[in-house]
Design an enzyme around this catalytic site. Structure first.
Site, PDB file in Angstrom:
ATOM      1  N   LYS A 241       0.873  -1.281   0.086  1.00 42.71           N
ATOM      2  CA  LYS A 241       0.077  -0.067   0.016  1.00 42.71           C
ATOM      3  C   LYS A 241       0.928   1.152  -0.135  1.00 42.71           C
ATOM      4  O   LYS A 241       2.023   0.831   0.480  1.00 42.71           O
ATOM      5  CB  LYS A 241      -1.032   0.007   1.346  1.00 42.71           C
ATOM      6  CG  LYS A 241      -0.314  -0.100   2.594  1.00 42.71           C
ATOM      7  CD  LYS A 241       0.383   1.395   3.158  1.00 42.71           C
ATOM      8  CE  LYS A 241       0.921   1.282   4.747  1.00 42.71           C
ATOM      9  NZ  LYS A 241       1.558   2.661   4.913  1.00 42.71           N
TER      10      LYS A 241
ATOM     11  N   ASP B 194      -2.083  -1.647  10.777  1.00 42.90           N
ATOM     12  CA  ASP B 194      -2.214  -1.332   9.337  1.00 42.90           C
ATOM     13  C   ASP B 194      -3.298  -2.629   8.839  1.00 42.90           C
ATOM     14  O   ASP B 194      -3.553  -2.663   7.502  1.00 42.90           O
ATOM     15  CB  ASP B 194      -1.000  -1.411   8.473  1.00 42.90           C
ATOM     16  CG  ASP B 194      -0.681  -0.130   8.408  1.00 42.90           C
ATOM     17  OD1 ASP B 194      -1.206   0.886   8.973  1.00 42.90           O
ATOM     18  OD2 ASP B 194       0.664   0.525   8.316  1.00 42.90           O
TER      19      ASP B 194
END
Ligand code: C5P
Length: 277
Positions: free
Chosen positions: A8, A134
């Protein structure tokens, strides 16, 4: 069965404040990108959980996030962890690209498929939150606005395949250190920190202030990228050490990559990819 665990980037990362539990409240637009680790997951007839990884620098014992995710999933469902997981790494660590978190989330998604447990994303994301801030993001397999310490995930449409060049130096940045310096960090004169406006939103990262103070090299890379004709924007991802450029076109990655290596050294990890909404 083979599963892709994407990296990401944080297109925006606002730190709102430090919390009583030591974590920080965030508001961040996160987007998966087209570079991924691979997990090969198979059921075993007998024996215990087996985990192998092609990267010898990663621990493969019980503190590995994939192993923790597998044990958490099987423990919660009352299933014997009779699986074999083979992890092939492409995402560097200490990079701000969420590699370990993505591997952990993908392990949960993979075991849900393998054991046909059909758990909801909400249930899987709650498990994911136990593994790291995350990890819940990667359960949704979508661009998303992240809030809280990372556990509040609101998937958003992001139909823009932004062409990117990711640049990571040989060193990593420890995430706890970056957050611990956030409050007291100052801006370095001449370094660009201001939000960069795009039709889809803005590029901005509040962790650049603490990280650039210690790793001035990353500020130099960002400033240099912003002066290149191929780049429409540049930002550090997460707590670093990756700095990425948003490119005018995919084809620009080759020429820009060559000049980055000439300017900053051939020991950089460079990766041309794009956002996947
Ligand atoms: O949750 P995770 O283990 O990925 O976080 C690593 C460290 O980063 C935490 O121990 C904390 O120091 C810091 N952090 C934070 N606020 C967040 C996420 C992470 O302070 N929202």
């Amino acid at each position: 069965m083979e599963f892709h665990a994407p990296a990401k980037i944080n297109l925006s990362l606002r730190v709102l404040g430090r919390r009583a539990d030591g974590f920080h409240d965030l508001e961040s637009l996160m987007c998966p990108v087209s570079v991924f680790d691979t997990l090969e997951v198979t059921r075993r007839v007998e024996g215990e959980l087996e985990f192998v990884c092609d990267d010898a620098t990663l621990p493969v014992g019980d503190d590995n996030l994939v192993v923790r995710a597998a044990r958490l999933f099987c423990g919660a469902r009352g299933i014997e962890p009779r699986v074999s997981i083979k992890l092939t790494k492409r995402i560097p660590h200490g990079a701000g690209l969420g590699g370990g978190s993505s591997d952990a989330a993908t392990t949960l998604l993979a075991l849900d498929r393998l054991f046909e447990t059909r758990l909801s994303r909400v249930t899987l994301a709650a498990m994911a939150a136990e593994l790291g801030s995350d990890v819940p993001f990667f359960i949704y397999e979508s661009a998303a606005m992240i809030r809280g310490r990372g556990e509040r995930v609101e998937p958003v449409a992001f139909p823009h395949a932004l062409p990117l060049l990711l640049i990571k130096p040989p060193f990593g940045v420890p995430t706890p250190w970056a957050y611990s310096r956030w409050k007291d960090a100052c801006e370095i004169p001449g370094v660009p920190y201001a939000a960069q406006a795009f039709p889809w939103g803005e590029l901005v990262n509040d962790l650049e202030r603490p990280v650039f103070e210690k790793y001035i090299f990353l500020a130099d890379v960002k400033r240099w990228l912003l002066a290149q004709p191929e780049a429409t924007g540049a930002l550090m991802s997460g707590s670093g050490a990756t700095v990425f450029a948003v490119l005018r076109s995919k084809e620009d990655a080759v020429s820009l990559g060559e000049r980055v290596a000439r300017e900053f050294g051939a020991d950089l990890w460079l990766c041309a990819c794009e956002t996947v909404g």
